[in-house]
Design a protein around this motif. Sequence first.
Motif, PDB file in Angstrom:
ATOM      1  N   ALA A   2      -4.811   3.059  -3.450  1.00 31.18           N
ATOM      2  CA  ALA A   2      -3.520   2.728  -2.836  1.00 31.18           C
ATOM      3  C   ALA A   2      -2.474   2.739  -3.936  1.00 31.18           C
ATOM      4  O   ALA A   2      -2.742   2.346  -5.071  1.00 31.18           O
ATOM      5  CB  ALA A   2      -3.578   1.359  -2.170  1.00 31.18           C
ATOM      6  N   TYR A  57      -9.968   0.219  -4.168  1.00 32.52           N
ATOM      7  CA  TYR A  57     -10.553  -0.851  -3.363  1.00 32.52           C
ATOM      8  C   TYR A  57     -11.333  -1.769  -4.305  1.00 32.52           C
ATOM      9  O   TYR A  57     -12.040  -1.288  -5.185  1.00 32.52           O
ATOM     10  CB  TYR A  57     -11.488  -0.249  -2.312  1.00 32.52           C
ATOM     11  CG  TYR A  57     -12.041  -1.235  -1.327  1.00 32.52           C
ATOM     12  CD1 TYR A  57     -11.394  -1.459  -0.116  1.00 32.52           C
ATOM     13  CD2 TYR A  57     -13.203  -1.944  -1.596  1.00 32.52           C
ATOM     14  CE1 TYR A  57     -11.896  -2.358   0.811  1.00 32.52           C
ATOM     15  CE2 TYR A  57     -13.709  -2.856  -0.686  1.00 32.52           C
ATOM     16  CZ  TYR A  57     -13.053  -3.063   0.509  1.00 32.52           C
ATOM     17  OH  TYR A  57     -13.550  -3.953   1.416  1.00 32.52           O
ATOM     18  N   ALA A 103     -10.848   5.706  -1.736  1.00 30.05           N
ATOM     19  CA  ALA A 103      -9.393   5.849  -1.667  1.00 30.05           C
ATOM     20  C   ALA A 103      -8.715   4.887  -2.641  1.00 30.05           C
ATOM     21  O   ALA A 103      -9.243   3.826  -2.962  1.00 30.05           O
ATOM     22  CB  ALA A 103      -8.904   5.571  -0.248  1.00 30.05           C
ATOM     23  N   ARG A 146      -6.596  -0.316   6.302  1.00 28.40           N
ATOM     24  CA  ARG A 146      -7.298   0.692   7.098  1.00 28.40           C
ATOM     25  C   ARG A 146      -7.668   1.919   6.259  1.00 28.40           C
ATOM     26  O   ARG A 146      -8.771   2.457   6.390  1.00 28.40           O
ATOM     27  CB  ARG A 146      -6.466   1.107   8.313  1.00 28.40           C
ATOM     28  CG  ARG A 146      -6.437   0.046   9.415  1.00 28.40           C
ATOM     29  CD  ARG A 146      -5.776   0.550  10.686  1.00 28.40           C
ATOM     30  NE  ARG A 146      -4.383   0.973  10.504  1.00 28.40           N
ATOM     31  CZ  ARG A 146      -3.338   0.151  10.502  1.00 28.40           C
ATOM     32  NH1 ARG A 146      -3.509  -1.149  10.665  1.00 28.40           N
ATOM     33  NH2 ARG A 146      -2.114   0.632  10.338  1.00 28.40           N
ATOM     34  N   ALA A 147      -6.771   2.349   5.389  1.00 26.52           N
ATOM     35  CA  ALA A 147      -7.055   3.508   4.523  1.00 26.52           C
ATOM     36  C   ALA A 147      -8.241   3.210   3.610  1.00 26.52           C
ATOM     37  O   ALA A 147      -9.113   4.063   3.415  1.00 26.52           O
ATOM     38  CB  ALA A 147      -5.821   3.877   3.703  1.00 26.52           C
ATOM     39  N   TRP A 148      -8.273   2.009   3.058  1.00 24.42           N
ATOM     40  CA  TRP A 148      -9.404   1.623   2.210  1.00 24.42           C
ATOM     41  C   TRP A 148     -10.697   1.539   3.010  1.00 24.42           C
ATOM     42  O   TRP A 148     -11.751   1.895   2.521  1.00 24.42           O
ATOM     43  CB  TRP A 148      -9.129   0.286   1.525  1.00 24.42           C
ATOM     44  CG  TRP A 148      -8.444   0.402   0.206  1.00 24.42           C
ATOM     45  CD1 TRP A 148      -8.470   1.460  -0.650  1.00 24.42           C
ATOM     46  CD2 TRP A 148      -7.658  -0.595  -0.428  1.00 24.42           C
ATOM     47  NE1 TRP A 148      -7.738   1.179  -1.776  1.00 24.42           N
ATOM     48  CE2 TRP A 148      -7.239  -0.083  -1.664  1.00 24.42           C
ATOM     49  CE3 TRP A 148      -7.266  -1.882  -0.077  1.00 24.42           C
ATOM     50  CZ2 TRP A 148      -6.451  -0.800  -2.559  1.00 24.42           C
ATOM     51  CZ3 TRP A 148      -6.480  -2.601  -0.960  1.00 24.42           C
ATOM     52  CH2 TRP A 148      -6.074  -2.065  -2.195  1.00 24.42           C
ATOM     53  N   GLU A 149     -10.623   1.053   4.237  1.00 20.18           N
ATOM     54  CA  GLU A 149     -11.826   0.926   5.068  1.00 20.18           C
ATOM     55  C   GLU A 149     -12.358   2.298   5.487  1.00 20.18           C
ATOM     56  O   GLU A 149     -13.570   2.475   5.597  1.00 20.18           O
ATOM     57  CB  GLU A 149     -11.536   0.058   6.292  1.00 20.18           C
ATOM     58  CG  GLU A 149     -11.342  -1.410   5.928  1.00 20.18           C
ATOM     59  CD  GLU A 149     -10.683  -2.229   7.025  1.00 20.18           C
ATOM     60  OE1 GLU A 149     -10.444  -1.685   8.133  1.00 20.18           O
ATOM     61  OE2 GLU A 149     -10.399  -3.413   6.768  1.00 20.18           O
ATOM     62  N   ARG A 150     -11.481   3.274   5.718  1.00 24.22           N
ATOM     63  CA  ARG A 150     -11.899   4.626   6.106  1.00 24.22           C
ATOM     64  C   ARG A 150     -12.542   5.379   4.953  1.00 24.22           C
ATOM     65  O   ARG A 150     -13.440   6.188   5.160  1.00 24.22           O
ATOM     66  CB  ARG A 150     -10.708   5.430   6.629  1.00 24.22           C
ATOM     67  CG  ARG A 150     -10.364   5.144   8.075  1.00 24.22           C
ATOM     68  CD  ARG A 150      -9.396   6.171   8.645  1.00 24.22           C
ATOM     69  NE  ARG A 150      -8.215   6.406   7.837  1.00 24.22           N
ATOM     70  CZ  ARG A 150      -7.079   5.699   7.895  1.00 24.22           C
ATOM     71  NH1 ARG A 150      -6.966   4.709   8.748  1.00 24.22           N
ATOM     72  NH2 ARG A 150      -6.056   6.000   7.128  1.00 24.22           N
ATOM     73  N   ASP A 151     -12.062   5.159   3.744  1.00 23.55           N
ATOM     74  CA  ASP A 151     -12.558   5.900   2.584  1.00 23.55           C
ATOM     75  C   ASP A 151     -12.702   4.938   1.411  1.00 23.55           C
ATOM     76  O   ASP A 151     -11.709   4.522   0.812  1.00 23.55           O
ATOM     77  CB  ASP A 151     -11.598   7.038   2.227  1.00 23.55           C
ATOM     78  CG  ASP A 151     -12.093   7.885   1.065  1.00 23.55           C
ATOM     79  OD1 ASP A 151     -13.169   7.589   0.494  1.00 23.55           O
ATOM     80  OD2 ASP A 151     -11.389   8.849   0.729  1.00 23.55           O
ATOM     81  N   ALA A 210      -1.920  -0.681   7.206  1.00 23.23           N
ATOM     82  CA  ALA A 210      -2.246   0.715   6.924  1.00 23.23           C
ATOM     83  C   ALA A 210      -3.011   0.839   5.611  1.00 23.23           C
ATOM     84  O   ALA A 210      -3.937   1.640   5.491  1.00 23.23           O
ATOM     85  CB  ALA A 210      -0.980   1.562   6.886  1.00 23.23           C
ATOM     86  N   CYS A 211      -2.644   0.033   4.631  1.00 20.75           N
ATOM     87  CA  CYS A 211      -3.337   0.035   3.339  1.00 20.75           C
ATOM     88  C   CYS A 211      -4.796  -0.385   3.531  1.00 20.75           C
ATOM     89  O   CYS A 211      -5.707   0.291   3.055  1.00 20.75           O
ATOM     90  CB  CYS A 211      -2.624  -0.899   2.367  1.00 20.75           C
ATOM     91  SG  CYS A 211      -3.396  -1.002   0.744  1.00 20.75           S
TER      92      CYS A 211
END
Length: 151
Positions: free
Chosen positions: A33, A107, A31, A23-28, A20-21
Motif C-alpha cells: 500500500a 501487509y 500487495a 481489501r487490497a491486502w486481503e486479496r493479495d 479499500a486498503c
Amino acid sequence: MTGAKTAVDWLASVAPDPGACRRAWERDSRAVALLPAGKAWDVLILPAELGCPTLDVLTRILDRTGPVLVDFGDARMGFFVPPGTAARWLGTGIRSVGAGTWIVVPYPGRSTGAVRWLVLPDGSGTLTDPALLELAMHEAAADLATREDGQ
C-alpha cells in the motif's frame, strides 16, 4: 492473527480509503500500500550500515521499538517515529519522510520482495522515540568508528 489484523487496521487507518486498503491486502498477500506519512507516523530512513547497529542498540534498551521496514536488498531501514519528527530532523545521510510524502508499506508479517518488516507494527501505535533513536544512532556510529579504527 489478531495482532496482524490490529496492525492492518492501524496502518490502513491513514489511507485515503482504509477499507479499500484492507481489501487490497486481503486479496493479495504480496500487495503493498502507498500510505501517507505525517498522519499517524513519520519515517526516518537510515542506510543499513547504520540502521542495523542502531536497531541492535534500541532492542537492548527498549522492550518494544516502533515498526521498522527494510527495503529490497536490505540497503535502507525505515524507523517509524511520531508525526512531526521529519520536519524537525537534521541528520546527514538520513532521509525523513513526513507530511506531504508517501511510503510503500507491505501487509504486516508478509514479505513482498521489495520491502519487508523487521519489526512489525503492534497495532497500538507504538512508535520509536526520536530522542532515543538519535542516541542509539550515536552509539551505533561510535561503535562502527571504533571497529574501523581497530582494523
